[in-house]
Design an enzyme around this catalytic site. Structure first.
Site, PDB file in Angstrom:
ATOM      1  N   TYR A 152     -22.819  -7.094  -9.270  1.00 51.67           N
ATOM      2  CA  TYR A 152     -23.283  -6.246  -8.441  1.00 51.67           C
ATOM      3  C   TYR A 152     -23.236  -4.810  -8.789  1.00 51.67           C
ATOM      4  CZ  TYR A 152     -22.999  -8.840  -3.886  1.00 51.67           C
ATOM      5  OH  TYR A 152     -23.196  -9.795  -3.069  1.00 51.67           O
ATOM      6  N   TYR A 190     -26.565  -0.899 -11.244  1.00 50.49           N
ATOM      7  CA  TYR A 190     -26.245   0.654 -11.103  1.00 50.49           C
ATOM      8  C   TYR A 190     -25.713   1.329 -12.368  1.00 50.49           C
ATOM      9  CZ  TYR A 190     -26.367  -0.504  -6.205  1.00 50.49           C
ATOM     10  OH  TYR A 190     -26.730  -1.050  -5.023  1.00 50.49           O
TER      11      TYR A 190
END
Length: 588
Positions: free
Chosen positions: A436, A440
């Protein structure tokens, strides 16, 4: 008028600025002079934006009023003394920094001026505006005068010797510091605050050092350029995403200058080993690939530890209220709720709310661990992504606390409840927690291997713009929450010998885990997740930085304080040295 601004205006008038020419041809001579004076400091993009809107106004008065108001708003992003230095070259910033340092230096080294200030500074401050005050009763030297006189001032080393001279009475030093602090404030720079390590003499040395001014001016001008781009709505998903083109180009140029400097500088030790600083930089977390790999390794270690402990994983996104957002993401159109707030103010708001949430966590004995990533939205407004691991029974309470503080300000505005904060409980059967946060981390470091962002921009170019954004606004992109110190981890990875003695079992366990990139094993060796840093078995070991050839204790450049340097680790009442050599820097 400042000579730099004079040159710009004269050039614009004499050359009949090709960009302004079509607009100037439509107005009389007086208005042409007015437009030239107001818009010369800005880039062609800004000129075009202002003039297009201005010449669509119904009357000449409205046209000129728009030019005056908009140019004044943009100029307000810089102090009055620097208002003409939008989009100037780095050489011009260097000249201005030297001029300010020279002005301070001439005061610091001149006993007559020091005595004058000590006697008259109260009257001068009260009766004469800060920007025109001078120790000889005249207006302050402009920077062309400072430049002409720079050959007559003492060298920087002489300044350092004289400003540290204890023969100057303390009361006089205080008067000079007050005077120069007001001078610094006239540039909208916060004056240096005295504390246990920064003394008056150190403050005066800083004010007389052009490098100190250069850092301050670069930051001021870079942020002013970015604020101007945001004010005119250049930074959005449809135009210049995440950061303006000028800020991105300047950041790329800065990185190239840094690489050139590192490549031309070498370190050498007493053994004769010699390496370029660029080679050394490529071997630590300054290298984007190593930085990325280390962050992913640490995130994976936390995830493995959470699985063993039966903890839940939660991915959180927190966004600022509407008043911090300049534009809409789908259309790029101006957001009418925007209140002129900039990305640094938005990040300050997020930090403040997070501090309140942490205080509530402490009151309720909630100790999440994981990572926080800060990244820009399309218009440069920051938002936070957090990957937290926590006991299942505390998950709902943690969500309630974060939601409360995320909605504390303007929580009743339209869309706040749905968009201000988002929680995703990670199901390990569908994907890993590290997965997840992986995109990023990569997106904010080098963008390698993730294709395009949601606006269709190449991820590698996006990473450059995000790097420029973070550098411009001084925003920390990654932060570990909870767990053991990464600095100790890095020192352990320097050790190459095993520790066989049973008394060193914990040290060896930690060393082995760090050497094998096992963040989970390292955390367990350091006492687990929730052990306080001061109670962990391994700490950083600091010692005086001593020149072994001369026996001299090295001191800080400005304040003369003894320098403490990391030498290794402290374990079971003894030092474990990880840095065996002394290095000095030399130019090619």
């Amino acid at each position: 008028m400042d000579i730099f601004k004079e040159k710009l205006i004269v050039k614009a008038i004499n050359d009949k600025d090709t960009f302004l020419a079509p607009y100037l041809a439509q107005v009389d001579k007086a208005d042409a002079q007015f437009i030239t004076n107001k818009l010369t400091p800005f880039s062609n993009l800004i000129k075009g934006t202002i003039l297009t809107a201005a010449f669509n106004k119904p009357t000449n008065y409205d046209r000129n009023r728009h030019i005056l108001d908009t140019s004044a708003k943009l100029a307000s992003f810089l102090p009055k003394k620097l208002a003409h230095m939008f989009f100037c070259f780095d050489d011009d910033i260097n000249v201005k920094a030297k001029a300010c340092a020279n002005y301070c230096r001439q005061i610091v080294i001149d006993p007559k001026k020091i005595a004058f200030i000590h006697i008259h500074h109260r009257k001068s401050v009260n009766e004469i505006p800060n920007e025109t005050i001078s120790v000889n009763g005249n207006t302050e030297q402009n920077y062309s005068e400072s430049e002409r006189n720079s050959s007559h001032v003492l060298s920087e080393n002489s300044v350092n010797e004289k400003t540290s001279n204890s023969e100057i009475p303390l009361t006089e030093q205080k008067s000079v510091l007050t005077f120069l602090s007001r001078y610094v404030e006239s540039y909208k720079i916060n004056p240096i605050e005295l504390n246990k390590t920064i003394q008056i003499s150190g403050c005066l040395k800083r004010y007389a050092d052009n490098r100190w001014w250069l850092r301050k001016f670069r930051k001021l001008i870079t942020q002013a350029n970015e604020k101007a781009a945001i004010q005119l709505n250049f930074v959005n998903s449809k135009r210049q995403v995440y950061a303006s083109n000028i800020t991105t180009k300047n950041r790329i140029a800065q990185r190239l200058r840094n690489d050139e400097l590192l490549s031309s500088s070498f370190i050498i030790n007493e053994q004769g080993q010699r390496y370029s600083l660029k080679d050394i930089s490529d071997l630590n977390v300054s290298n984007p690939k190593i930085r990325k790999d280390e962050l992913i390794c640490r995130a994976r270690g936390f995830e493995n530890l959470a699985k063993d402990l039966g903890h839940e994983a939660l991915f959180i996104t927190i966004t600022c209220p509407s008043k911090y957002h300049r534009a809409f993401s789908k259309s790029g159109a101006t957001n009418p709720k925007w209140q002129g707030l900039m990305p640094d103010e938005a990040n300050e708001y997020l930090n403040h709310q997070w501090q309140k949430a942490r205080a509530e966590f402490k009151r309720q004995n909630i100790t999440p661990y994981g990572f926080r990533v800060v990244e820009p939205q399309h218009d440069g407004t920051p938002h936070w992504h957090m990957l937290f691991f926590i006991e299942g029974e505390k998950l709902q309470t943690l969500q309630a606390i974060i939601r409360h503080y995320a909605l504390e300000i303007d929580g009743d505005e339209k869309g706040a409840a749905e968009n201000r904060c988002d929680f995703k409980k990670i199901d390990p059967t569908k994907g890993s927690a590290t997965g997840y946060i992986l995109k990023y981390i990569v997106k904010n470091i080098d963008g390698e291997g993730i294709g395009e962002d949601k606006f269709g921009n190449d991820s590698i170019l996006v990473a450059q713009r995000i790097d420029a954004w973070a550098s411009c606004w001084c925003i920390r992109q990654f932060q570990q929450i909870g767990g053991a110190s990464v600095s100790v981890w890095r020192e352990l990875r320097r050790l190459r010998t095993k520790f066989i003695d049973k008394k060193d079992a914990i040290l060896e366990q930690a060393r082995f885990a760090a050497d094998n990139s096992d963040w989970q094993g390292y955390t367990l060796a350091m006492g687990g997740i929730h052990t306080k840093q001061k109670n962990r078995p391994l700490q950083l070991h600091y010692d005086l930085n001593i020149n072994e050839q001369t026996g001299e204790c090295l001191q800080s450049y400005y304040d003369g304080e003894l320098i403490l340097k990391v030498k290794g680790l402290w374990f079971a009442g003894k030092a474990v040295v990880t840095r065996h050599y002394q290095w000095k820097i030399e130019k090619a």
